[in-house]
Design an enzyme around this catalytic site. Structure first.
Site, PDB file in Angstrom:
ATOM      1  CG  PHE A  74      17.933 -22.122  19.901  1.00 54.85           C
ATOM      2  CD1 PHE A  74      18.755 -21.869  20.992  1.00 54.85           C
ATOM      3  CD2 PHE A  74      18.523 -22.269  18.649  1.00 54.85           C
ATOM      4  CE1 PHE A  74      20.132 -21.759  20.847  1.00 54.85           C
ATOM      5  CE2 PHE A  74      19.901 -22.163  18.489  1.00 54.85           C
ATOM      6  CZ  PHE A  74      20.710 -21.904  19.591  1.00 54.85           C
ATOM      7  CG  MET A  76      20.109 -28.105  23.160  1.00 52.26           C
ATOM      8  SD  MET A  76      18.331 -27.833  23.038  1.00 52.26           S
ATOM      9  CE  MET A  76      17.733 -28.912  24.323  1.00 52.26           C
ATOM     10  CB  VAL A 115      13.686 -28.004  34.543  1.00 50.19           C
ATOM     11  CG1 VAL A 115      13.273 -26.669  35.129  1.00 50.19           C
ATOM     12  CG2 VAL A 115      12.628 -28.539  33.587  1.00 50.19           C
ATOM     13  CD  GLU A 131      13.529 -22.038  28.365  1.00 48.52           C
ATOM     14  OE1 GLU A 131      13.332 -22.540  29.479  1.00 48.52           O
ATOM     15  OE2 GLU A 131      12.661 -21.996  27.489  1.00 48.52           O
TER      16      GLU A 131
HETATM   17  N1  MTE Z   1      21.843 -23.609  24.155  1.00 42.25           N
HETATM   18  C1  MTE Z   1      22.336 -24.014  22.968  1.00 42.25           C
HETATM   19  N2  MTE Z   1      23.651 -23.873  22.737  1.00 42.25           N
HETATM   20  N3  MTE Z   1      21.527 -24.527  21.993  1.00 42.25           N
HETATM   21  C2  MTE Z   1      20.169 -24.666  22.187  1.00 42.25           C
HETATM   22  O1  MTE Z   1      19.463 -25.151  21.300  1.00 42.25           O
HETATM   23  N4  MTE Z   1      18.271 -24.323  23.729  1.00 42.25           N
HETATM   24  C3  MTE Z   1      17.759 -23.533  24.854  1.00 42.25           C
HETATM   25  C4  MTE Z   1      18.709 -23.593  26.051  1.00 42.25           C
HETATM   26  N5  MTE Z   1      20.062 -23.359  25.632  1.00 42.25           N
HETATM   27  C5  MTE Z   1      19.621 -24.236  23.439  1.00 42.25           C
HETATM   28  C6  MTE Z   1      20.522 -23.734  24.423  1.00 42.25           C
HETATM   29  C7  MTE Z   1      16.438 -23.938  25.292  1.00 42.25           C
HETATM   30  S1  MTE Z   1      15.096 -23.439  24.411  1.00 42.25           S
HETATM   31  C8  MTE Z   1      16.249 -24.667  26.436  1.00 42.25           C
HETATM   32  S2  MTE Z   1      14.700 -25.025  26.993  1.00 42.25           S
HETATM   33  C9  MTE Z   1      17.370 -25.188  27.234  1.00 42.25           C
HETATM   34  O2  MTE Z   1      18.618 -24.880  26.637  1.00 42.25           O
HETATM   35  C10 MTE Z   1      17.217 -26.683  27.395  1.00 42.25           C
HETATM   36  O3  MTE Z   1      18.283 -27.273  28.023  1.00 42.25           O
HETATM   37  P1  MTE Z   1      18.437 -27.330  29.618  1.00 42.25           P
HETATM   38  O4  MTE Z   1      17.149 -27.799  30.200  1.00 42.25           O
HETATM   39  O5  MTE Z   1      19.542 -28.300  29.812  1.00 42.25           O
HETATM   40  O6  MTE Z   1      18.783 -25.953  30.079  1.00 42.25           O
HETATM   41 MO1  MOS Z   2      13.052 -24.570  25.347  1.00 42.20          MO
HETATM   42  S1  MOS Z   2      11.763 -23.315  24.325  1.00 42.20           S
HETATM   43  O1  MOS Z   2      11.857 -24.916  26.538  1.00 42.20           O
HETATM   44  O2  MOS Z   2      12.967 -25.903  24.276  1.00 42.20           O
END
Ligand code: MTE
Ligand code: MOS
Length: 683
Positions: free
Chosen positions: A152, A393, A436, A616
């Protein structure tokens, strides 16, 4: 590092409670704890201690400031019917990832080689920090990430500090060292979302049109810079939210305080921006005697050529489509009438509803971060091993990436495997952040697939009836490389703060959220009755993953705005160090009805397979619950003749809701003496 130099172990001056002074290596966790408790440190008090935003303003304790202006604000204020002023404070938030900060460092015993298994969103950065700490080149440090148990934003920069300390321990002892923070340590040490104070002055017409907005905001950065300036910038860039505002003056100050340093957190400043904006929108509606939804709708961005305060044009038509669709699917108007009926019949329970537009610009506004790499190996049996720069994640990135490769190579997903992210396979990667990662890494994977297909093309041509496995085998026999890298050079996004101009994102992700709540005016408790969310995800790569992300982000936003509260003592000691003191949403906090839908017929030429980043933005949807609560409180206040604007700080915890429902009982609560020391302070 990004921003300031950061001390990994404090050398002389400790600037917050929770700063790391030393690390202890032992043969068991128990021994390490015993040794740690035997360390005695004598402190001298610092003067002055700056903890709260008010303290920082008073002592001018700033890392820096930013300003953004549009139109002619001073002239605009002259011409408006009315003006109002107000402020709102937004508390911080703990990441509360399931897996706390964790790292395992294995010294290889040769040439200074180090292998590191690390729970990080930014392997390349951890690699660099560890290499610098050990004084070895980066080619000796390999960081591997299988998957992260939630991050996160909390594992972009902060993890590298723990990693560096652990690596030094491993290097000194020549043995593998693991460091896993306990929940309470993690909550104390690693910071979270930035608390904000937003002060505003708004000029508007009595029909609800907003003409001029001046906002000054302050953010609590803690004791090191980390991402604080970027978060502040993100707030200024998003204070327009979903609204066309002709004249603006936005100023922000990044405050240096004696609290643990705050960092990136899902949606990176935008939640703070939206809650400030919706606060004055609600005030304008109250003053004009209109519903907040009417004022919102009247001021929404409209049309193909909408323009942000930083002069970037964008097509806002899908925002309006989300708005109309959300009002329709939520039966907004009927339910609003039913709520008014309910409120007439009930004195100590009140219901409220709110519908809020969401907009997030997608991309890193730092140009060099918009790049990505991938590496694909095809083995003789036709199976494919794929890797790219992003980390998994729980957001489903690897699933989407495998889908993309499967689509490009025209082979089933089951033939493709993704085993881990490693600095040894794809170097110099950007953090998995800003939602992204599919946009960037997906494009890099596509490029690698295309290279492979080009090499296989002659064999497909010679044997059109053959299978993938036939072509692969043939290519191998003819000495054709079955391994390819892919690279994607993203857009040159930027923000010029001097000129107040920029292209800060490649495109916008939109959404609209509508929430209904019921508050108990006597206890301040509330129940989330129903939430409807319509999101524009472009042409979704995987609707199940995207809806999961929207639901998860919404729940996290709901926590931020209505429940989760970090409590600090007047001396800056964090009290809330676990789930017993810090309430994250549980099953009972999810609205009884939660309807998430994706806007149909949306295309996005700017991202892979016409999709949109979505990890997000739905955090912002949580704000609809906060303003539904505020709407319900307004109904309660009417019962005692209070019809004007009022301040509600975030999160809207039961004590705040209770005290805002002013009645004969709240008047019996004694006011604390001005010189008395409170139990907890608002930072
Ligand atoms: N979803 C889960 N299950 N766990 C996470 O830690 N992080 C969030 C989001 N979704 C997160 C999550 C955050 S802060 C971001 S920036 C994006 O996932 C990053 O991944 P993406 O670029 O593949 O969307
Ligand atoms: Mo998400 S706060 O851009 O890791």
């Amino acid at each position: 590092m990004i921003g300031d130099e950061e001390e990994i172990l404090c050398e002389s001056e400790v600037t917050c409670v929770g700063q790391i002074i030393c690390g202890i290596v032992a043969d068991s966790q128990e021994h390490a704890k015993m040794a740690a408790s035997a360390v005695k440190i004598t402190y001298e008090d610092l003067e002055p201690v700056v903890l709260t935003l008010e303290d920082a303003i008073q002592h001018k304790s700033f890392y820096g400031h930013r300003k953004l202006e549009k139109g002619n604000i001073d002239a605009a204020f002259e011409g408006v019917d009315q003006q109002l002023e107000g402020q709102i404070h937004i508390g911080g938030q703990e990441h509360f990832y399931m897996e706390t900060q964790s790292v395992l460092v294995i010294p290889k015993g040769e040439d200074g080689e180090i292998e590191m298994v690390c729970s990080t969103q930014h392997p390349a950065f951890s690699q660099r920090v560890v290499a610098e700490s050990l004084g070895v080149p980066s080619n000796r440090v390999t960081v591997r990430v299988k998957r992260i148990g939630g991050a996160f934003g909390g594992k972009v920069l902060k993890t590298s500090i723990i990693a560096a300390i652990t690596a030094v321990a491993a290097h000194k002892t020549g043995r593998a060292v693991r460091c896993v923070l306990e929940r309470g340590e993690d909550m104390l040490i690693t910071g979270g979302r930035h608390p904000f104070l937003g002060r505003y002055k708004v000029g508007y017409m009595t029909d609800g049109r907003i003409i001029a907005v001046e906002v000054t905001c302050y953010c609590n950065g803690g004791n090191t810079l980390d991402h604080t300036l970027s978060v502040l910038e993100e707030v200024l860039l998003n204070l327009d939210s979903g609204y066309h505002l002709p004249h603006l003056r936005l100023t922000g100050f990044a405050c240096r305080t004696n609290l643990p340093s705050n960092t990136a957190f899902r949606a990176f400043g935008q939640p703070q921006a939206i809650v400030i904006t919706e606060s004055w929108i609600t005030d304008v509606a109250t003053k004009c005697g209109l519903s907040a939804e009417k004022v919102r709708e009247m001021n929404l961005y409209r049309g193909e050529k909408s323009c942000t305060p930083y002069k970037q044009t964008f097509d806002s038509r899908n925002l309006l489509r989300c708005w109309d669709e959300c009002l329709k699917t939520a039966s907004y108007r009927n339910r609003k009438i039913a709520i008014e009926e309910f409120n007439k019949l009930n004195r100590w329970k009140k219901r409220g509803i709110s519908v809020v537009p969401l907009k997030k610009s997608m991309g890193f506004s730092v140009p060099f971060l918009n790049q990505a790499g991938a590496l694909i190996h095809v083995y003789q049996d036709g199976s494919v091993l794929l890797t790219h720069g992003g980390t998994e994640m729980g957001q489903g990135l690897h699933t989407k990436i495998i889908q993309i490769a499967s689509h490009e190579l025209k082979i089933p997903m089951s033939s493709i495997h993704l085993n881990e992210t490693s600095t040894g396979t794809v170097p110099n990667t950007s953090p998995t952040a800003a939602s992204v990662s599919t946009d960037l890494n997906g494009m890099a994977v596509k490029a690698a697939c295309q290279t492979l297909l080009q090499r296989l093309e002659p064999f497909m041509h010679d044997n059109p009836k053959g299978t993938w496995n036939d072509w692969v085998k043939e290519a191998f026999m003819k000495k054709v490389s079955l391994s390819a890298t892919g690279y994607f050079k993203g857009e040159d996004l930027f923000m010029d703060w001097e000129k107040g101009e920029g292209t800060v994102g490649s495109y916008m992700t939109f959404g609209v959220a509508c929430s209904e709540v019921e508050i108990d005016c006597l206890t301040g408790d509330h129940k989330n009755i129903r939430t409807d969310i319509v999101m524009d995800a472009g042409s979704s790569l995987n609707p199940a993953v995207d809806i999961g992300q929207i639901e998860g982000a919404f729940a996290q936003g709901l926590g931020l705005f209505t429940m989760e509260e970090l409590k600090y003592s007047p001396k800056g000691v964090l009290y809330t160090r676990g789930p017993a003191q810090y309430k994250v949403p549980a099953v009972c906090d999810i609205p009884e009805q939660l309807n998430v839908s994706l806007l149909s017929g949306s295309r996005n030429p700017k991202a892979i397979h016409s999709s949109k980043g979505l990890g997000e933005p739905a955090v912002l949807a949580g704000c609809s619950v906060f303003y539904a609560i505020k709407d319900a409180i307004a109904a309660a206040r009417k019962e005692t003749g209070l019809t004007g604007t009022f301040t509600l700080n975030s999160p809207s915890t039961p004590d705040r809701v209770r005290m805002a429902c002013v009645d004969q009982f709240t008047k019996m609560v004694p006011v604390s003496e001005p010189e008395s020391i409170p139990w907890a302070i608002l930072v």
